[in-house]
Design a protein around this motif. Structure first.
Motif, PDB file in Angstrom:
ATOM      1  N   THR A   5       6.658  10.854  -6.067  1.00 43.29           N
ATOM      2  CA  THR A   5       7.637  10.404  -5.067  1.00 43.29           C
ATOM      3  C   THR A   5       7.809   8.900  -5.202  1.00 43.29           C
ATOM      4  O   THR A   5       6.975   8.120  -4.726  1.00 43.29           O
ATOM      5  CB  THR A   5       7.161  10.776  -3.655  1.00 43.29           C
ATOM      6  N   GLU A   6       8.890   8.471  -5.866  1.00 46.99           N
ATOM      7  CA  GLU A   6       9.134   7.045  -6.110  1.00 46.99           C
ATOM      8  C   GLU A   6      10.338   6.591  -5.287  1.00 46.99           C
ATOM      9  O   GLU A   6      11.419   6.317  -5.807  1.00 46.99           O
ATOM     10  CB  GLU A   6       9.375   6.803  -7.610  1.00 46.99           C
ATOM     11  N   THR A   7      10.153   6.492  -3.971  1.00 48.51           N
ATOM     12  CA  THR A   7      11.260   6.108  -3.089  1.00 48.51           C
ATOM     13  C   THR A   7      11.704   4.682  -3.357  1.00 48.51           C
ATOM     14  O   THR A   7      12.901   4.364  -3.335  1.00 48.51           O
ATOM     15  CB  THR A   7      10.837   6.261  -1.621  1.00 48.51           C
ATOM     16  N   GLY A   8      10.744   3.782  -3.630  1.00 48.28           N
ATOM     17  CA  GLY A   8      11.090   2.378  -3.900  1.00 48.28           C
ATOM     18  C   GLY A   8      11.985   2.248  -5.115  1.00 48.28           C
ATOM     19  O   GLY A   8      12.971   1.497  -5.106  1.00 48.28           O
ATOM     20  N   ARG A   9      11.672   2.973  -6.190  1.00 49.17           N
ATOM     21  CA  ARG A   9      12.495   2.917  -7.406  1.00 49.17           C
ATOM     22  C   ARG A   9      13.890   3.468  -7.137  1.00 49.17           C
ATOM     23  O   ARG A   9      14.883   2.958  -7.666  1.00 49.17           O
ATOM     24  CB  ARG A   9      11.826   3.714  -8.520  1.00 49.17           C
ATOM     25  N   ALA A  10      13.982   4.507  -6.286  1.00 48.23           N
ATOM     26  CA  ALA A  10      15.296   5.070  -5.961  1.00 48.23           C
ATOM     27  C   ALA A  10      16.156   4.046  -5.230  1.00 48.23           C
ATOM     28  O   ALA A  10      17.365   3.920  -5.481  1.00 48.23           O
ATOM     29  CB  ALA A  10      15.123   6.327  -5.109  1.00 48.23           C
ATOM     30  N   ILE A  34      15.999  11.701   2.247  1.00 52.92           N
ATOM     31  CA  ILE A  34      15.310  12.900   2.707  1.00 52.92           C
ATOM     32  C   ILE A  34      13.995  13.022   1.942  1.00 52.92           C
ATOM     33  O   ILE A  34      13.997  13.087   0.709  1.00 52.92           O
ATOM     34  CB  ILE A  34      16.171  14.161   2.493  1.00 52.92           C
ATOM     35  N   SER A  35      12.890  13.019   2.657  1.00 54.86           N
ATOM     36  CA  SER A  35      11.585  13.011   2.000  1.00 54.86           C
ATOM     37  C   SER A  35      10.592  13.832   2.799  1.00 54.86           C
ATOM     38  O   SER A  35      10.670  13.908   4.029  1.00 54.86           O
ATOM     39  CB  SER A  35      11.068  11.571   1.861  1.00 54.86           C
ATOM     40  N   ASP A  36       9.626  14.456   2.072  1.00 57.34           N
ATOM     41  CA  ASP A  36       8.583  15.202   2.755  1.00 57.34           C
ATOM     42  C   ASP A  36       7.197  14.667   2.410  1.00 57.34           C
ATOM     43  O   ASP A  36       6.190  15.348   2.614  1.00 57.34           O
ATOM     44  CB  ASP A  36       8.662  16.688   2.403  1.00 57.34           C
ATOM     45  N   GLY A  37       7.120  13.464   1.837  1.00 55.90           N
ATOM     46  CA  GLY A  37       5.819  12.914   1.470  1.00 55.90           C
ATOM     47  C   GLY A  37       5.815  11.399   1.465  1.00 55.90           C
ATOM     48  O   GLY A  37       6.733  10.743   1.936  1.00 55.90           O
ATOM     49  N   LYS A  38       4.775  10.810   0.874  1.00 57.35           N
ATOM     50  CA  LYS A  38       4.599   9.360   0.820  1.00 57.35           C
ATOM     51  C   LYS A  38       4.996   8.849  -0.562  1.00 57.35           C
ATOM     52  O   LYS A  38       4.685   9.459  -1.585  1.00 57.35           O
ATOM     53  CB  LYS A  38       3.138   9.015   1.107  1.00 57.35           C
ATOM     54  N   SER A  42       5.778   0.769  -3.485  1.00 60.13           N
ATOM     55  CA  SER A  42       6.115   0.048  -2.260  1.00 60.13           C
ATOM     56  C   SER A  42       7.602   0.223  -1.946  1.00 60.13           C
ATOM     57  O   SER A  42       8.457   0.190  -2.841  1.00 60.13           O
ATOM     58  CB  SER A  42       5.778  -1.438  -2.431  1.00 60.13           C
ATOM     59  N   THR A  43       7.898   0.398  -0.640  1.00 62.54           N
ATOM     60  CA  THR A  43       9.290   0.580  -0.220  1.00 62.54           C
ATOM     61  C   THR A  43       9.792  -0.554   0.669  1.00 62.54           C
ATOM     62  O   THR A  43      10.979  -0.632   0.964  1.00 62.54           O
ATOM     63  CB  THR A  43       9.440   1.895   0.559  1.00 62.54           C
ATOM     64  N   ALA A  44       8.913  -1.424   1.106  1.00 65.22           N
ATOM     65  CA  ALA A  44       9.277  -2.425   2.116  1.00 65.22           C
ATOM     66  C   ALA A  44      10.371  -3.362   1.610  1.00 65.22           C
ATOM     67  O   ALA A  44      11.397  -3.565   2.269  1.00 65.22           O
ATOM     68  CB  ALA A  44       8.037  -3.208   2.545  1.00 65.22           C
ATOM     69  N   MET A  45      10.174  -3.973   0.406  1.00 68.45           N
ATOM     70  CA  MET A  45      11.137  -4.947  -0.102  1.00 68.45           C
ATOM     71  C   MET A  45      12.477  -4.293  -0.447  1.00 68.45           C
ATOM     72  O   MET A  45      13.536  -4.786  -0.036  1.00 68.45           O
ATOM     73  CB  MET A  45      10.552  -5.676  -1.320  1.00 68.45           C
ATOM     74  N   PRO A  46      12.509  -3.168  -1.182  1.00 71.90           N
ATOM     75  CA  PRO A  46      13.821  -2.537  -1.459  1.00 71.90           C
ATOM     76  C   PRO A  46      14.547  -2.101  -0.181  1.00 71.90           C
ATOM     77  O   PRO A  46      15.775  -2.215  -0.098  1.00 71.90           O
ATOM     78  CB  PRO A  46      13.453  -1.329  -2.321  1.00 71.90           C
TER      79      PRO A  46
END
Length: 665
Positions: A5-10, A34-38, A42-46
């Protein structure tokens, strides 16, 4: 696609590539995560950079997300942009509701987004101490080890619940406000329009309310007493009543043909049937009527009217006329000749007779009409004018079934069978109930009737769903026994509340409910609280008391003078049957609260929606919480689609209730 799960890269990809095919800056940019995990990164900066680009971010957690991370991702305020759903399908519904208000303009006129309490859940992995165990550690001394107690940790999955607020889109039905009065039926036309189908006599207004009118087609002849016994004052009172009635009820397009006759020794017809086509000339002719002052020969007047009063109608010619012919007799004085034979002759000529007068001529009016329900007895001059709507209903009901006709109703008669009433008077009460039941259409879809008798304890003779025909109800009433002990009206009303007006015993959700208490006034001291409990649950309590008793106590039980009928003797009970049935039927036409009384069984909570309801169950399941949840089973959702399983139509609810009762049996 699998993988981590690479939300930051997305988010960085969105920042770099933008919105492919996007339009100019005037169009809002909305990002839905839409996500079901961690996220593994890091997602804070993006996330901060995305928001600085004025992109609206909705963060949707599915099943067991990491809420701290979703809070960082979502736009402000988080309560509007942070959503939770048990699965992807629920997420789609939630997004529609959330997007409709702050971003899109797709919400239909009148619809609104409303918030409601909900619970967000997340599945966390936490470390907890399992205990201390002996472990070996190194030592500073060569060739030696040291034994000590070391903590032993283990990982555990924990379900954490977060109180929150969710949002949904609510679109009202134009009929939810119940705009149609006096029993009118609201018919929706799209999302914001409707029209009312009005009951007979209430079609002059779009909401069936402004003023009643004589929309029934009849030939109507008023026969007015002009004798010395009625006095000039009484004659003028009847003239004023006649004018007010016709002004209120007969319009330019009314299908009613009106005539007026007056009598003493002789009979005159100064206003022939159908002579006037407009209200102004009709009022002018009524003003010209003069008092004559001879003897009161009502019998002769009825005979004459039967032969000559309707001679302008086709029934006196060779043709056929299906329009009812109605005679309204207005008199305050007893006749000096016999009325029985003349009244019989009039009925043989297919005339419908209605009598209007004071209590002095009540018995004679009943002889003339042949039915106490076709007589109107007034107490004072003002009361006479208050009876205009009642006269209108009686005129338009001739030749029609009595009672509430097609109105759905759950009706319970509660009869005092104590020693204070006595056997003879109890039999009179029993006959009254029997006669009253004949005025209703008894079946599963229209009127259901229950009967309770009481002394010190209450007994259900038959429940609402026991009998499905008039003949079965009448036969059961004939077998009702006399109890003969002390009276407790309070225990009887409590019994009706808990053991009669319930879904388990045949009560139908969405149908008006009435309890008629017949008593001599004894044992009423404990009845006020149970009566109030019934009213609080949407059940009308109608109190009929025979004899002398404390009026203040009775008013507390009835709740209002409108629902209290005080009768001087058991012999007079028959004269009030029409009034009582009329009041019951008015209640049957009134708006109904689908959650009162509670249709949910086994402590289920009824939740009212727009034109529907649903049951919230605890340890039970099913539309009305009727099925126990067995251990190991996952309880199914009690929610019902608002337009299918639980309908606004009482008849749909009745069919569902019957199926439910059969399944329980």
């Amino acid at each position: 696609r699998g993988g981590s799960t690479e939300t930051g890269r997305a988010l960085k990809y969105i920042l770099h590539k933008g919105f492919p095919g996007g339009r100019n800056s005037s169009v809002p940019e909305v990002l839905i995560i839409i996500s079901d995990g961690k996220s593994q990164g890091s997602t804070a900066m993006p996330a901060m950079q995305v928001k600085e680009r004025h992109i609206i971010v909705f963060a949707v957690g599915i099943k067991f997300p990491r809420w701290e991370e979703l809070h960082v991702l979502a736009s402000e305020p988080p309560e509007r942009h942070l959503l939770f759903a048990g699965d992807a399908d629920d997420a789609a519904n939630g997004l529609y509701s959330a997007l409709s208000d702050p971003v899109c303009t797709a919400t239909a006129p009148g619809c609104k987004v409303e918030s409601h309490p909900c619970e967000r859940r997340t599945l966390e992995t936490v470390k907890e101490l399992a205990g201390n165990y002996v472990c070996w550690k190194g030592s500073k001394q060569p060739n030696a080890v040291q034994a000590s107690l070391c903590p032993f940790m283990r990982w555990k999955r924990v379900l954490i619940k977060h109180p929150s607020r969710c949002f949904r889109t609510v679109c009202p039905d134009p009929c939810d406000s119940q705009p149609c009065q006096n029993g009118g039926t609201c018919v929706p036309e799209g999302l914001d329009r409707y029209h009312c189908l009005c009951m007979l006599g209430y079609g002059a207004d779009v909401h069936c309310a402004a003023k009643p009118s004589l929309e029934c087609s009849v030939h109507l002849l008023f026969l007015m007493d002009s004798s010395a016994r009625v006095t000039l004052e009484g004659f003028l009172r009847f003239k004023a009543f006649l004018k007010r009635f016709l002004q209120a009820m007969v319009g330019q397009d009314s299908p009613v043909s009106v005539g007026v006759a007056q009598y003493d020794d002789d009979v005159k017809i100064p206003i022939e049937l159908g002579q006037h086509k407009d209200a102004f000339s009709l009022m002018k002719s009524i003003d010209a009527l003069n008092f004559s002052g001879g003897r009161t020969l009502t019998g002769r007047a009825l005979q004459y009217i039967s032969q000559h009063g309707f001679r302008s109608t086709p029934v006196f010619a060779d043709g056929q006329d299906d329009v009812p012919r109605v005679v309204v007799l207005l008199t305050d004085s007893k006749s000096q000749d016999s009325v029985a034979e003349a009244a019989k002759y009039a009925k043989d000529q297919s005339l419908f007779l209605i009598g209007v007068g004071n209590s002095f001529v009540r018995a004679e009016l009943t002889t003339v009409t042949g039915n106490p329900q076709q007589t109107i007895v007034y107490s004072d001059p003002q009361d006479l004018f208050n009876r205009i709507p009642e006269l209108q209903r009686k005129i338009c009901s001739v030749g029609s079934p009595e009672g509430c006709q097609a109105q759905s109703l759950d009706l319970a008669f509660t009869v005092d069978a104590s020693s204070g009433v006595g056997l003879e008077n109890f039999l009179r009460l029993r006959r009254f109930v029997r006669s009253s039941c004949l005025h209703f259409v008894i079946n599963r879809d229209v009127t259901q009737i229950a009967l309770v008798i009481y002394g010190s304890k209450a007994h259900t003779v038959f429940a609402l769903d026991t009998h499905t025909s008039n003949s079965a109800v009448v036969q059961a009433i004939d077998q009702v026994p006399f109890l003969g002990d002390s009276a407790s009206a309070g225990s009887a009303l409590l019994h009706v509340y808990s053991d009669v007006m319930t879904v388990q015993k045949g009560a139908r959700p969405g149908v008006n409910k009435v309890v008629v208490l017949l008593t001599n006034g004894g044992g009423m001291q404990d009845a006020a609280a149970p009566a109030q409990q019934l009213r609080h649950n949407g059940i009308l309590v109608f109190v009929v008391v025979v004899g002398d008793t404390e009026r203040d106590t009775l008013l507390k039980v009835a709740g209002s003078p409108s629902y209290l009928v005080h009768i001087s003797s058991y012999e007079d009970l028959q004269y009030y049957q029409g009034l009582i049935i009329e009041r019951i039927c008015e209640e049957a036409r009134s708006p109904v609260n689908l959650c009162k009384p509670n249709p949910c069984m086994n402590q289920g909570v009824c939740i009212l929606g727009p034109g529907s309801y649903r049951c919230e169950c605890h340890g039970w399941e099913g539309p009305h919480c009727e099925t126990r949840v067995l251990r190991g089973d996952a309880p199914r959702s009690p929610a019902l689609p608002p337009r299918s399983h639980v309908q606004r139509s009482p008849r749909g609810l009745q069919h569902f209730s019957r199926a439910l009762q059969h399944s329980k049996r």
